[in-house]
Design a protein around this motif. Structure first.
Motif, short mmCIF file in Angstrom:
data_model
loop_
_atom_site.label_atom_id
_atom_site.label_comp_id
_atom_site.label_asym_id
_atom_site.label_seq_id
_atom_site.Cartn_x
_atom_site.Cartn_y
_atom_site.Cartn_z
N ALA A 167 0.83 -1.21 0.00
CA ALA A 167 0.00 0.00 0.00
C ALA A 167 0.87 1.26 0.00
N ARG A 168 1.97 1.22 0.71
CA ARG A 168 2.89 2.35 0.74
C ARG A 168 3.50 2.60 -0.64
N ALA B 201 6.38 6.56 7.86
CA ALA B 201 6.71 6.68 9.27
C ALA B 201 6.29 8.04 9.82
N ASP B 202 6.58 9.11 9.09
CA ASP B 202 6.18 10.45 9.52
C ASP B 202 4.67 10.56 9.69
N ARG B 203 3.93 10.04 8.73
CA ARG B 203 2.48 10.13 8.77
C ARG B 203 1.88 9.26 9.87
N ALA B 204 2.54 8.14 10.18
CA ALA B 204 2.04 7.22 11.19
C ALA B 204 2.60 7.52 12.59
N GLY B 205 3.52 8.47 12.66
CA GLY B 205 4.11 8.83 13.95
C GLY B 205 5.08 7.79 14.48
N LEU B 206 5.79 7.12 13.58
CA LEU B 206 6.74 6.08 13.95
C LEU B 206 8.12 6.41 13.40
N ALA B 207 9.12 5.70 13.90
CA ALA B 207 10.47 5.82 13.34
C ALA B 207 10.53 5.01 12.05
N PRO B 208 11.29 5.49 11.06
CA PRO B 208 11.43 4.73 9.81
C PRO B 208 11.90 3.29 10.04
N ARG B 209 12.79 3.09 10.98
CA ARG B 209 13.28 1.74 11.27
C ARG B 209 12.14 0.83 11.75
N ALA C 71 -3.91 1.68 8.50
CA ALA C 71 -5.09 1.64 7.64
C ALA C 71 -5.61 3.05 7.36
N VAL C 72 -5.69 3.87 8.40
CA VAL C 72 -6.17 5.24 8.24
C VAL C 72 -5.22 6.05 7.36
N VAL C 73 -3.93 5.98 7.67
CA VAL C 73 -2.93 6.76 6.92
C VAL C 73 -2.85 6.31 5.47
N LEU C 74 -2.94 5.01 5.22
CA LEU C 74 -2.82 4.48 3.87
C LEU C 74 -4.14 4.49 3.10
N GLY C 75 -5.24 4.79 3.78
CA GLY C 75 -6.54 4.89 3.12
C GLY C 75 -7.13 3.57 2.68
N VAL C 76 -6.86 2.50 3.45
CA VAL C 76 -7.42 1.19 3.15
C VAL C 76 -8.21 0.72 4.37
#
Length: 85
Positions: A18-19, A30-38, A59-64
């Motif tokens: 999806a990404r 990661a930025d949109r989900a509030g997580l670290a890229p790692r 799911a919310v961030v990716l629109g699925v």
């Protein structure tokens, strides 16, 4: 029947799919989900489990719909169907 580890890998692969369809890097997701890229990379690789809260966030961030991560043969999300964040 899928094992927990294989399910982690399947869900991680779906997040990555999806990404990629959205044209985002791991860092952008990661930025949109509030997580670290790692963290995103580890989840996508199936090395780290995405709990319910994180999966809902993806799911919310990716629109699925959240069910998309579990469907046996999910349809690829279309770029135009994905909401822009």
């Amino acid at each position: 029947m899928a094992t927990v580890q294989s399910l982690d890998h399947i869900i991680g692969s779906r997040i990555a799919l999806a990404r990629i369809v959205r044209g985002w890097t791991c860092g952008q997701l990661a930025d949109r989900a509030g997580l670290a890229p790692r963290t995103v990379k580890c989840i996508e690789a199936g090395k780290l489990r995405a709990g319910a809260t994180r999966l809902f966030s993806f799911a919310v961030v990716l629109g699925v719909p959240i069910s998309w991560f579990f469907e046996p043969r999910p349809r690829l999300p279309q770029r135009r169907q994905l909401t822009r964040q």
